[in-house]
Write a protein that holds these residues in place. Structure first.
Motif, mmCIF file in Angstrom:
data_model
loop_
_atom_site.group_PDB
_atom_site.id
_atom_site.type_symbol
_atom_site.label_atom_id
_atom_site.label_comp_id
_atom_site.label_asym_id
_atom_site.label_seq_id
_atom_site.Cartn_x
_atom_site.Cartn_y
_atom_site.Cartn_z
ATOM 1 N N TRP A 126 -7.153 7.824 -2.221
ATOM 2 C CA TRP A 126 -8.163 7.168 -3.044
ATOM 3 C C TRP A 126 -7.686 6.738 -4.360
ATOM 4 O O TRP A 126 -8.050 5.692 -4.921
ATOM 5 C CB TRP A 126 -9.222 8.508 -3.362
ATOM 6 C CG TRP A 126 -8.660 9.412 -4.291
ATOM 7 C CD1 TRP A 126 -8.229 10.756 -3.475
ATOM 8 C CD2 TRP A 126 -8.363 9.881 -5.570
ATOM 9 N NE1 TRP A 126 -7.573 11.562 -4.433
ATOM 10 C CE2 TRP A 126 -7.666 10.886 -5.488
ATOM 11 C CE3 TRP A 126 -8.935 9.088 -6.632
ATOM 12 C CZ2 TRP A 126 -7.352 11.679 -6.892
ATOM 13 C CZ3 TRP A 126 -8.504 9.535 -7.750
ATOM 14 C CH2 TRP A 126 -8.040 10.724 -7.845
ATOM 15 N N VAL A 129 -6.720 3.267 -3.508
ATOM 16 C CA VAL A 129 -8.186 2.391 -3.116
ATOM 17 C C VAL A 129 -8.728 1.787 -4.526
ATOM 18 O O VAL A 129 -9.238 0.895 -4.294
ATOM 19 C CB VAL A 129 -9.008 3.336 -2.495
ATOM 20 C CG1 VAL A 129 -10.491 2.659 -2.169
ATOM 21 C CG2 VAL A 129 -8.732 3.509 -0.956
ATOM 22 N N LYS A 130 -8.509 2.886 -5.568
ATOM 23 C CA LYS A 130 -9.099 2.464 -6.834
ATOM 24 C C LYS A 130 -8.158 1.275 -7.556
ATOM 25 O O LYS A 130 -8.699 0.280 -8.106
ATOM 26 C CB LYS A 130 -8.854 3.585 -7.735
ATOM 27 C CG LYS A 130 -9.975 4.663 -7.570
ATOM 28 C CD LYS A 130 -9.873 5.673 -8.521
ATOM 29 C CE LYS A 130 -11.079 6.370 -8.863
ATOM 30 N NZ LYS A 130 -11.397 6.894 -10.278
ATOM 31 N N TYR A 132 -6.598 -1.085 -5.504
ATOM 32 C CA TYR A 132 -7.115 -2.197 -4.637
ATOM 33 C C TYR A 132 -8.340 -2.741 -5.024
ATOM 34 O O TYR A 132 -8.407 -4.138 -5.324
ATOM 35 C CB TYR A 132 -7.247 -1.880 -3.185
ATOM 36 C CG TYR A 132 -6.031 -1.407 -2.581
ATOM 37 C CD1 TYR A 132 -4.559 -1.626 -3.026
ATOM 38 C CD2 TYR A 132 -6.049 -0.424 -1.681
ATOM 39 C CE1 TYR A 132 -3.482 -1.011 -2.265
ATOM 40 C CE2 TYR A 132 -4.994 0.310 -0.978
ATOM 41 C CZ TYR A 132 -3.533 0.038 -1.394
ATOM 42 O OH TYR A 132 -2.555 0.379 -0.766
ATOM 43 N N GLU A 133 -9.225 -2.028 -5.604
ATOM 44 C CA GLU A 133 -10.505 -2.445 -6.179
ATOM 45 C C GLU A 133 -10.199 -3.030 -7.411
ATOM 46 O O GLU A 133 -10.630 -4.157 -7.613
ATOM 47 C CB GLU A 133 -11.313 -1.322 -6.360
ATOM 48 C CG GLU A 133 -12.012 -0.531 -5.094
ATOM 49 C CD GLU A 133 -12.861 0.715 -5.412
ATOM 50 O OE1 GLU A 133 -13.529 1.114 -4.482
ATOM 51 O OE2 GLU A 133 -12.619 1.383 -6.521
ATOM 52 N N LYS A 134 -9.443 -2.602 -8.274
ATOM 53 C CA LYS A 134 -9.195 -3.207 -9.699
ATOM 54 C C LYS A 134 -8.519 -4.404 -9.592
ATOM 55 O O LYS A 134 -8.609 -5.321 -10.366
ATOM 56 C CB LYS A 134 -8.463 -2.041 -10.534
ATOM 57 C CG LYS A 134 -7.868 -2.579 -11.727
ATOM 58 C CD LYS A 134 -7.256 -1.421 -12.387
ATOM 59 C CE LYS A 134 -6.687 -1.828 -13.836
ATOM 60 N NZ LYS A 134 -5.775 -0.911 -14.405
ATOM 61 N N GLU A 138 -11.730 -6.806 -1.756
ATOM 62 C CA GLU A 138 -13.155 -6.521 -1.381
ATOM 63 C C GLU A 138 -13.250 -5.563 -0.130
ATOM 64 O O GLU A 138 -12.211 -5.784 0.623
ATOM 65 C CB GLU A 138 -13.881 -7.744 -1.278
ATOM 66 C CG GLU A 138 -13.960 -8.460 -2.699
ATOM 67 C CD GLU A 138 -14.495 -9.998 -2.520
ATOM 68 O OE1 GLU A 138 -15.177 -10.350 -1.428
ATOM 69 O OE2 GLU A 138 -14.761 -10.550 -3.624
ATOM 70 N N TYR A 139 -14.372 -5.052 0.068
ATOM 71 C CA TYR A 139 -14.440 -4.142 1.247
ATOM 72 C C TYR A 139 -14.913 -5.018 2.249
ATOM 73 O O TYR A 139 -15.901 -5.916 1.914
ATOM 74 C CB TYR A 139 -15.447 -3.111 0.981
ATOM 75 C CG TYR A 139 -15.000 -2.003 0.270
ATOM 76 C CD1 TYR A 139 -14.241 -0.974 0.714
ATOM 77 C CD2 TYR A 139 -15.148 -1.930 -1.123
ATOM 78 C CE1 TYR A 139 -13.590 0.231 0.174
ATOM 79 C CE2 TYR A 139 -14.582 -0.875 -1.916
ATOM 80 C CZ TYR A 139 -13.839 0.310 -1.358
ATOM 81 O OH TYR A 139 -13.250 1.079 -2.274
ATOM 82 N N MET A 157 -10.059 -3.662 3.555
ATOM 83 C CA MET A 157 -10.182 -4.504 2.357
ATOM 84 C C MET A 157 -9.195 -6.066 2.671
ATOM 85 O O MET A 157 -8.094 -6.107 3.149
ATOM 86 C CB MET A 157 -9.568 -3.769 1.189
ATOM 87 C CG MET A 157 -10.286 -2.406 1.009
ATOM 88 S SD MET A 157 -9.774 -1.374 -0.164
ATOM 89 C CE MET A 157 -10.906 -2.235 -1.733
ATOM 90 N N LYS A 159 -8.391 -9.510 0.087
ATOM 91 C CA LYS A 159 -7.962 -10.129 -1.495
ATOM 92 C C LYS A 159 -7.879 -11.604 -0.930
ATOM 93 O O LYS A 159 -6.990 -11.988 -0.478
ATOM 94 C CB LYS A 159 -7.122 -9.679 -2.254
ATOM 95 C CG LYS A 159 -7.073 -10.224 -3.523
ATOM 96 C CD LYS A 159 -6.078 -9.774 -4.454
ATOM 97 C CE LYS A 159 -5.782 -10.465 -5.906
ATOM 98 N NZ LYS A 159 -7.182 -10.547 -6.682
#
Length: 161
Positions: A126, A129-130, A132-134, A138-139, A157, A159
């Motif tokens: 996790w 994952v945080k 990657y989001e930052k 995108e999922y 995901m 990008k």
């Protein structure tokens, strides 16, 4: 002091050991289909010496490898580069190396003429994952390509660069 550099043949054993240790730490069992089960794990230098591939390691002043990560064309869709085998020992987590390697991966992707990076991961990672989001991943609703890990990794995901 640490150095980030491309993988060399003498790094194979150290980075394979790290991937196995970290996988065990997070419960990513080989029989579940995670990267730790890849038959190429003990020879990553050869894998990442191919066209459109790169793998970086983090090395301390004593020459010990403490982590690494790379990218390679996505099996089944050679128009995308896949982020692969990003693993770090506990002593360098939180120091920004994952972000640094991902930025290198984005640069490399663009230099090679690709337009996006893809990855597969699991909720057990996790913290990654945080990040990657930052960084703008995108999922996706389903996996891309044919990584061989899609049944173990429930998070996909991408990008676009």
């Amino acid at each position: 002091m640490y150095q980030v550099r491309p993988i060399q043949v003498q790094d194979n054993a150290q980075i394979a050991r790290i991937i196995r240790e970290v996988s065990k730490e997070f419960g990513l069992a080989p029989e579940s289909g995670f990267a730790v089960a890849d038959p190429v794990l003990d020879d990553l230098y050869t894998v990442y010496s191919q066209s459109n591939t790169q793998y970086w390691v983090i090395e301390n002043e004593q020459g010990e490898i403490l982590g690494g990560g790379g990218l390679s064309p996505l099996k089944g869709d050679h128009t995308i580069l896949e982020i692969q085998k990003m693993y770090f020992l506990p002593e360098i987590r939180g120091l920004g190396f994952a972000k640094q390697l991902l930025k290198k991966a984005f640069q490399f992707t663009l230099q090679q003429g690709f337009k996006s990076c893809y990855l597969e991961t699991t909720k057990e990672l996790w913290q990654a994952v945080k990040l990657y989001e930052k960084l703008g991943f995108e999922y996706l609703s389903h996996p891309k390509g044919n990584t061989g890990h899609s049944q173990a990794c429930e998070i996909w995901m991408e990008k676009r660069l």
